[in-house]
Design a protein around this motif. Structure first.
Motif, PDB file in Angstrom:
ATOM      1  N   GLY A  75      40.587  38.894  35.632  1.00 34.55           N
ATOM      2  CA  GLY A  75      40.084  39.259  36.949  1.00 34.55           C
ATOM      3  C   GLY A  75      40.378  40.719  37.252  1.00 34.55           C
ATOM      4  N   GLY A 107      36.260  42.155  41.670  1.00 32.00           N
ATOM      5  CA  GLY A 107      36.496  41.324  42.836  1.00 32.00           C
ATOM      6  C   GLY A 107      36.226  39.847  42.649  1.00 32.00           C
ATOM      7  N   THR A 108      35.795  39.432  41.465  1.00 29.55           N
ATOM      8  CA  THR A 108      35.553  38.008  41.214  1.00 29.55           C
ATOM      9  C   THR A 108      36.879  37.325  40.903  1.00 29.55           C
ATOM     10  OG1 THR A 108      33.384  38.519  40.279  1.00 29.55           O
ATOM     11  CG2 THR A 108      34.274  36.330  39.852  1.00 29.55           C
ATOM     12  N   GLY A 109      37.241  36.315  41.679  1.00 27.85           N
ATOM     13  CA  GLY A 109      38.505  35.631  41.492  1.00 27.85           C
ATOM     14  C   GLY A 109      38.528  34.818  40.211  1.00 27.85           C
ATOM     15  N   LEU A 110      39.716  34.600  39.689  1.00 32.40           N
ATOM     16  CA  LEU A 110      39.853  33.844  38.447  1.00 32.40           C
ATOM     17  C   LEU A 110      39.375  32.407  38.586  1.00 32.40           C
ATOM     18  CD1 LEU A 110      43.234  35.152  36.996  1.00 32.40           C
ATOM     19  CD2 LEU A 110      40.983  35.292  35.921  1.00 32.40           C
ATOM     20  N   ASP A 131      36.941  31.340  40.417  1.00 32.45           N
ATOM     21  CA  ASP A 131      35.477  31.369  40.340  1.00 32.45           C
ATOM     22  C   ASP A 131      35.018  31.642  38.912  1.00 32.45           C
ATOM     23  OD1 ASP A 131      32.807  31.348  41.326  1.00 32.45           O
ATOM     24  OD2 ASP A 131      32.800  33.525  41.376  1.00 32.45           O
TER      25      ASP A 131
END
Length: 205
Positions: free
Chosen positions: A68, A36-39, A41
């Motif tokens: 991601g 769930g960590t966006g690219l 970020d």
């Protein structure tokens, strides 16, 4: 300001950003982020002002592929995404330098499963180093599936980075080299300078 990728790969169920050191893919480091960590970020933390893993990799001639993973994925599904990324990196790599593959959180677990699965199927993953940074502790059903694949891949050197208090489901003797200490952080650089320097010194030359 977020670092601009050299290329964007659209994969099945995921997207990867490719940052090359010299304009072409030659010494790939595949890093799968936590679920769930966006690219954006991931890229911001990889190029953090306090420690830029991206800049340090480039300075040593390594390319960074940030991957991601979906928030609602599974170990097997995420592992398939990592496998697709590895296969594409091999296909687009110039030369035959070994890959480095790893991740953080669930991304680390997915990378371990992906390479173990490829070895189980006798597929060449071309990887010299696998690293796990604060890897997710597998659920019981995931642990059973990992065990069926041998627990971890045997061909690459396995590096484990784990902060105090993090349970990654790995025994002390599971990795070839281990670096522990510090505390887990959800913000700041993707890897601390201490962790990053330790890892970089152990990547394939």
């Amino acid at each position: 300001m977020i670092a601009e990728p050299h290329e964007t790969w659209t994969l099945r169920h995921a997207t990867a950003w490719v940052f090359t050191a010299n304009g072409h893919l030659a010494r790939p480091v595949v890093l799968a982020g936590d679920a769930g960590t966006g690219l954006a970020d991931l890229a911001a933390r990889a190029d953090h002002a306090s420690y830029s893993l991206l800049s340090e990799l480039k300075a040593r001639g390594h390319d960074l592929i940030l991957l991601g993973l979906p928030a609602d994925g599974s170990m097997t599904g995420d592992g398939g995404i990592v496998q697709n990324t590895v296969t594409r990196a091999i296909a687009e790599r110039l030369g035959d330098a070994p890959l480095t593959v790893g991740g953080t959180g669930r991304g680390a677990l997915a990378a371990r499963y992906a390479l173990a699965g490829m070895e189980y199927q006798r597929i060449d993953h071309g990887t010299g180093v696998l690293f796990s940074h604060d890897g997710a502790d597998p659920e019981l059903e995931d642990e059973a599936e990992l065990s069926r694949m041998g627990g971890r891949p045997r061909i690459p050197r396995f590096l484990r980075l784990v902060a105090e208090g993090v349970a990654d489901g790995l025994d002390d003797g599971a990795a070839d080299d281990v670096f522990t200490g510090g505390t887990a952080a959800s913000d700041g650089p993707l890897l601390s300078e201490e962790y990053g320097s330790w890892l970089l010194d152990r990547l394939p030359s």
